[in-house]
Every structure is written in structure tokens, then in C-alpha cells.
Write an enzyme that holds these catalytic residues in place. Structure first.
Site, PDB file in Angstrom:
ATOM      1  CG  MET A  60      -1.737   1.101   1.647  1.00  0.00           C
ATOM      2  SD  MET A  60      -2.393   2.147   0.434  1.00  0.00           S
ATOM      3  CE  MET A  60      -2.310   3.674   1.311  1.00  0.00           C
ATOM      4  N   PRO A  61       1.505   1.525  -1.120  1.00  0.00           N
ATOM      5  CG  PRO A  61       2.501   1.583  -3.214  1.00  0.00           C
ATOM      6  CD  PRO A  61       1.680   0.719  -2.311  1.00  0.00           C
TER       7      PRO A  61
END
Length: 133
Positions: free
Chosen positions: A1-2
Site C-alpha cells: 500500500m504505497p
């Protein structure tokens, strides 16, 4: 989850160029780090080059110009140096292919954190106890 932030200025900092840069970074994250294709969270910001709202020099002998692009990526820790190097190279390659931005103008930083440092909505720490990206 950047979480990706892209700041750019120069000729063509319109929605098309920003969109192309966003796609370049996302595709590179998917290809090199295995981020899920639907895991896209980006803040894309255009800056007025005439007003000089972004600053840069030729640090480390890299001649940058008004097409500079700053890419800041926050993500959970755990990637190897080799993976990070592959990511940087692929972002630069795709930024040239998709947006016409020279590799010398692509400045990338990664900030790593832990699973407890993310809330993806509803006031919850969804990644606590989870092993996803």
C-alpha cells in the site's frame, strides 16, 4: 500500500503529463515490487515553472532542468536494496516512455514505515496483523 506524491513543473505540467507520470510510477511499483494493480493512491501536483515553486540544482553531477519531477513514495518496510534499485530504474524508464521526462529529471525518495502506520479508512489500522502489501 504505497502512497505516492508526484510534484512536477516545466513545459506540459498539465493533467496529461501528471497522469502519465502517475501511471509510470504505479506500473513500476506493480512490476518491481509486486504491488497489487488496484492498489493506487497518488497525489499529483503541478507547479508553475515560471514562478519557480520547485527548487533543484545539479547535485552529484546530475544536470536537472525545468522538467524536474519529484516522486515521494511512502510504503511499508521490507524491500531489498536490489528491489529498490529496480524500482528507481523502472520509474525513470517509464517516465521517459509515458511522459517524455528524461531519467536525469526523475528524483525519487522512499520512506518506509510499519503496518501500524497505516489507516486506510474507517479509523482502523487494517494492516495490523495482516501480511498484505
Amino acid at each position: 500500500m504505497p502512497l505516492v506524491r508526484i510534484d512536477a513543473h516545466g513545459g506540459g505540467t498539465d493533467d496529461d503529463r501528471l497522469g502519465a507520470l502517475g501511471r509510470a510510477v504505479h506500473d513500476a511499483l506493480v512490476e518491481t515490487l509486486g504491488i497489487p494493480p488496484d492498489d493506487r493512491f497518488q497525489v499529483l501536483t503541478a507547479h508553475d515553472a515560471a514562478r519557480g515553486t520547485l527548487r533543484y540544482d545539479d547535485y552529484l553531477g546530475v544536470p536537472r532542468d525545468a522538467d524536474i519531477v519529484f516522486v515521494a513514495i511512502a510504503l511499508r518496510a521490507g524491500r531489498t536494496t536490489r528491489q529498490k534499485e529496480a524500482l528507481y530504474g523502472r520509474i525513470a524508464q517509464l517516465a521517459k516512455e509515458y511522459a517524455g521526462t528524461d531519467a536525469r529529471n526523475v528524483f525519487v525518495t522512499l520512506t518506509e514505515n510499519t503496518s501500524a502506520d497505516w489507516s486506510l479508512g474507517n479509523g482502523l489500522a487494517q494492516y495490523v496483523g495482516s501480511g498484505s502489501c
